[in-house]
Design an enzyme around this catalytic site. Structure first.
Site, PDB file in Angstrom:
ATOM      1  N   SER A  47       1.373  -0.927  -0.147  1.00 41.05           N
ATOM      2  CA  SER A  47       0.420  -0.209   0.346  1.00 41.05           C
ATOM      3  C   SER A  47       1.121   1.264  -0.231  1.00 41.05           C
ATOM      4  CB  SER A  47      -0.823   0.508   1.131  1.00 41.05           C
ATOM      5  OG  SER A  47      -2.143   1.020   1.141  1.00 41.05           O
ATOM      6  N   GLU A  48       0.466   2.554  -0.851  1.00 40.58           N
ATOM      7  CA  GLU A  48       1.932   3.151  -1.122  1.00 40.58           C
ATOM      8  C   GLU A  48       1.623   4.070   0.100  1.00 40.58           C
ATOM      9  OE1 GLU A  48      -0.463   4.236  -4.534  1.00 40.58           O
ATOM     10  OE2 GLU A  48      -1.454   6.161  -3.796  1.00 40.58           O
ATOM     11  N   ASN A  49       0.662   4.010   0.723  1.00 41.63           N
ATOM     12  CA  ASN A  49       0.686   5.274   2.461  1.00 41.63           C
ATOM     13  C   ASN A  49       2.212   4.209   3.235  1.00 41.63           C
ATOM     14  OD1 ASN A  49      -0.566   3.282   2.650  1.00 41.63           O
ATOM     15  ND2 ASN A  49      -1.224   4.106   4.204  1.00 41.63           N
ATOM     16  N   SER A  89       8.188   3.904  -0.255  1.00 39.40           N
ATOM     17  CA  SER A  89       7.614   3.811  -0.860  1.00 39.40           C
ATOM     18  C   SER A  89       7.424   3.604  -2.093  1.00 39.40           C
ATOM     19  CB  SER A  89       5.890   4.034   0.696  1.00 39.40           C
ATOM     20  OG  SER A  89       5.100   3.665  -1.080  1.00 39.40           O
TER      21      SER A  89
END
Lengths: 211, 221
Positions: A47-49, A89
């Protein structure tokens, strides 16, 4: 026409996620792919966060407001998960460390161009998020979308009319009617959703479908 | 050395009209809600806000937009469910918008903090977001030259902090907070718990050198 449900489409995409992959699921429909992963495969979802190893949604009452995925859903960490900041990320994405990304799209062209961040409506603020970073760095970009727009107009085109997210980046498209590979010659049919004919699907597709 | 500040109002007092401010957070996670509310109460206006999103509902950055304090937003994803105040100001032409791909946003901030003059990224090459920018082809691949993104202030949220400014985070609340702490000239950290003893060096994610002031705000978002 016989259209696959969103969950059947997610299950079809999940079939093609190999054991041991690192996968980024885009916001919206692609988020549901993980729920359909065939038994016996271990996949870590990024998840990019800032979470590698997105686990299931927590039970009501056990949500942690500081533990969310890119769709802003409350999640849990999977076994083997890690937290990290934004620079790490996006190094994972641009640096080619993620194996597969599954994204939604407004339009896909027969040369693999992807449009999924802005429309031609100037009043509507564009929102790119991590889509442009994903498509340049992740070697396999799978698109998951309805075959046509709500008004029946095609989304699989000769050339995208909306602003591009990336050039020639899409590997394969999964729609409610068909699975198509992007090849140097154009879209090539992998399979039709059960109950559909090639002629009927071609009629809803601007680009030519090769067989 | 003691970077602790007694309350939120004193922490944001150095911020003046027209300042550029990085604000940490992604979605509702890791947002310095206390500092934003104090900044809004202070009445500072004409702000350039650099953040991943542009607020949702009536909290966080949406508070500043609702009060008309924001002149420009630099972000990757302004449109989220409930981003009504951004959309209202944008439609009325009251706020300028610069959309930056999320990874490029993070790296531009990092370049500012790391003293770099910019970097070449394949992201956005050949798209509208690269228009007017210098490009280069290296080993057959196209890259866009991106400039560092500086800011006068950063407002960050951490789980724990100490008087040296060392910070540690919780889960996905880390997101943009460490890189923004590095990228701004003056970083103000809102911490859920201000530790009386220094943090264990092995647990420090943001070294205190990147932080100018620390204020405790125990409210859990």
């Amino acid at each position: 026409m016989k259209s696959l449900s969103d969950s059947a489409l997610a299950a079809r995409v999940a079939q093609d996620i190999p054991d041991g992959s690192y996968v980024n699921l885009g916001i919206g429909k692609p988020t549901h792919v993980s729920a359909h992963l065939p038994e016996g495969r271990e996949v870590l979802y990024q998840s990019e966060n800032g979470l590698l190893g997105v686990g299931p949604v927590p039970p009501t009452g056990a949500e942690d407001p500081e533990l969310i995925d890119a769709s802003k859903r409350f999640v849990t960490p999977a076994t083997g998960a890690a937290y990290f900041d934004q620079t790490d990320s996006f190094a994972m994405m641009r640096g080619g460390h993620i194996d597969i990304a599954v994204l939604g799209a407004y339009q896909v062209a027969e040369n693999g161009d992807l449009a999924n961040w802005a429309t031609l409506d100037e009043k509507y603020p564009p929102a790119v998020g991590g889509a442009m970073d994903l498509v340049v760095g992740v070697p396999t970009i799978l698109v998951m979308m309805r075959h046509v727009n709500r008004d029946g107009s095609p989304k699989l085109l000769k050339t995208c009319s909306f602003p591009l997210t990336g050039l020639g980046v899409v590997s394969r498209v999964y729609t409610d009617l068909a699975v198509l590979d992007v090849t140097p010659a154009g879209f090539r049919l992998v399979e039709l959703a059960p109950g559909n004919s090639l002629d009927a699907v071609q009629a809803l597709t601007e680009a030519t479908i090769l067989t | 050395m003691d970077k602790t500040v007694a309350d939120l109002a004193r922490a944001v007092a150095p911020i003046t009209d027209g300042a550029s401010i990085m604000i940490g957070g992604f979605g509702s996670s890791g947002i310095p809600f206390g500092l934003i509310d104090a900044l809004c109460a202070q009445g500072t206006t004409g702000l350039t806000v650099i953040s991943n999103n542009a607020g949702a509902g009536e909290t966080g950055i949406a508070t500043l937009l609702k009060a008309g304090r924001v002149a420009k937003v630099i972000c990757s994803y302004p449109r989220t469910p409930g981003s009504i105040w951004f959309e209202r100001r944008y439609e009325a032409g009251e706020v300028a918008l610069e959309v930056v791909p999320q990874g490029t946003l993070a790296e531009r901030i990092r370049a500012a903090g790391a003293g770099l003059g910019g970097f070449l990224t394949p992201t956005a090459y050949g798209t509208r977001l690269a228009e007017g920018k210098e490009t280069r082809v290296i080993d057959g691949r196209g890259y866009v030259l991106e400039a560092p993104l500086h800011a006068d202030f950063a407002l960050v949220r951490a789980a724990r902090g100490d008087r040296y400014g060392n910070l540690s985070y919780h889960a996905t609340a880390r997101n943009f907070n460490p890189v923004m702490a590095m990228g701004a000239a003056h970083t103000i950290a809102e911490v859920r718990h201000l530790a009386s003893e220094p943090l264990d060096p092995e647990t420090v994610i943001t070294p205190g050198i990147f932080v100018q002031s620390v204020v405790e705000y125990g409210v859990r978002p």
